[in-house]
Enzyme design. Structure first.
Site, mmCIF file in Angstrom:
data_model
loop_
_atom_site.group_PDB
_atom_site.id
_atom_site.type_symbol
_atom_site.label_atom_id
_atom_site.label_comp_id
_atom_site.label_asym_id
_atom_site.label_seq_id
_atom_site.Cartn_x
_atom_site.Cartn_y
_atom_site.Cartn_z
ATOM 1 N N GLY A 25 -75.930 -69.494 -12.129
ATOM 2 C CA GLY A 25 -76.955 -68.794 -12.911
ATOM 3 C C GLY A 25 -77.987 -69.702 -13.539
ATOM 4 O O GLY A 25 -78.631 -69.343 -14.522
ATOM 5 N N ARG A 26 -78.142 -70.876 -12.963
ATOM 6 C CA ARG A 26 -79.152 -71.846 -13.446
ATOM 7 C C ARG A 26 -78.859 -72.373 -14.849
ATOM 8 O O ARG A 26 -79.737 -72.962 -15.488
ATOM 9 C CB ARG A 26 -80.556 -71.222 -13.420
ATOM 10 C CG ARG A 26 -81.410 -71.589 -12.207
ATOM 11 C CD ARG A 26 -80.778 -71.271 -10.894
ATOM 12 N NE ARG A 26 -81.511 -71.848 -9.765
ATOM 13 C CZ ARG A 26 -80.974 -72.082 -8.554
ATOM 14 N NH1 ARG A 26 -79.680 -71.858 -8.314
ATOM 15 N NH2 ARG A 26 -81.695 -72.564 -7.581
ATOM 16 N N LEU A 27 -77.633 -72.163 -15.340
ATOM 17 C CA LEU A 27 -77.273 -72.743 -16.651
ATOM 18 C C LEU A 27 -76.650 -74.126 -16.421
ATOM 19 O O LEU A 27 -75.466 -74.356 -16.700
ATOM 20 C CB LEU A 27 -76.321 -71.821 -17.407
ATOM 21 C CG LEU A 27 -76.992 -70.684 -18.198
ATOM 22 C CD1 LEU A 27 -75.992 -70.017 -19.133
ATOM 23 C CD2 LEU A 27 -78.196 -71.180 -19.020
#
Lengths: 211, 211
Positions: free
Chosen positions: A188-190
């Site tokens: 999730g691009r975290l």
């Protein structure tokens, strides 16, 4: 015609968690590099090396890391190349390793200086003969007429220089890091980002950055 | 402890010859990118993006190319990140693609500008929901306390923003090339290098550089 790549998207699933970061950035680097090698990365020691003129015009190219110790990162180049000219007017440079298989980046910024002629000699001696020859005959980054120019110089060099000694215009550099960033892709691009900065007392201050 | 990688050495054997270079660098780029995709490159659109402060301190990070047309190269970012701050004071940046499987690099230097809000909206809408959420809640490149800070913001955002609209601090950039270099590895380190430079009349001047 425009081409778009909006559907090319890797979901970084390999590393769900990164809680165990070493306090010494050199140890952390060696650990990640070894991991990239073990994962079967092609050219695991390849890194993007970015210099800038003193007016701030950046340029980047791929180099190969030849050694790392607690002083810095070592690599070799022609001393009359574009990168060498940039370093003469501005010795601060950036290193970026990206290992797609292990979904990690390491970003390093620091000051670059030439290594001793003796150390450059030592490395030059163990290079394959063809690589030695190329370093001697190629006026790196200068405009040349055609490939025949290089082939011809190779032949001529072989006639007169059987030992293939290191020319004074070729040798090593060492980048001494002032900062490191360790980046690890996450779902999730975290992504995880840990920044290490050298304190005036030569300790490493570590903080987490927002992805 | 010093680690050396002097035995890691790829002999570039794949491309013995490069005689057929296109006169338009964008066509050449698209051809090489497609070749990298076909060769099974992981993250073929990943590139090193290097900015510099106006004092010439460079920094590099990996970005993903989202589109290319004859105007330039498009990518997205937080507009308050470190790279955005560098671009505000110095809009000249460098792009470097390295495809190890096809033994090629493309180096590009040019001026970067923001794209229109409409175009940024269009791309934001097609991103996966988790990526949208991360762009909204993450204060990119700023120091954060821990991962829980991000998780908490995610939860809060989901409560109030069901549409997940693009925030004004996130959007696209376009780099318009002033120069390209196409590099292809060749045996014995006699690599091929072709440099394209834009003339005042908007033509491309091509020359060969020494490796």
């Amino acid at each position: 015609m425009s081409i778009n790549f909006q559907n090319i998207r890797t979901e970084f699933e390999r590393n769900k968690d990164l809680t165990n970061i070493k306090t010494d950035p050199f140890s952390q680097f060696k650990y990640w590099l070894q991991d990239a090698i073990d994962a079967g990365t092609i050219d695991p020691t390849a890194f993007s090396f970015s210099t800038a003129t003193k007016d701030g015009i950046p340029s980047s190219r791929i180099l190969l890391l030849k050694e790392v110790d607690n002083n810095g990162f070592y690599f070799f180049s022609n001393y009359e190349s574009k990168k060498a000219k940039d370093l003469e007017e501005n010795p601060i440079a950036a290193i970026l390793f990206f290992w797609a298989r292990t979904e990690r980046q390491v970003r390093i910024v620091g000051k670059v200086s030439k290594i001793s002629p003796n150390k450059s000699d030592d490395y030059f001696k163990i290079r394959p003969k063809d690589s030695q020859l190329s370093s001697i005959i190629s006026p790196q980054s200068q405009v040349i007429e055609n490939r025949e120019f290089l082939e011809k110089r190779k032949e001529e060099e072989l006639k007169t220089n059987n030992e293939l000694t290191r020319p004074s215009y070729w040798g090593g550099y060492c980048l001494q890091p002032q900062s490191f960033e360790f980046w690890q892709g996450a779902p999730g691009r975290l992504h995880y980002r840990y920044k290490y900065e050298k304190t005036p007392g030569n300790e490493w201050n570590i903080c987490m950055l927002a992805p």
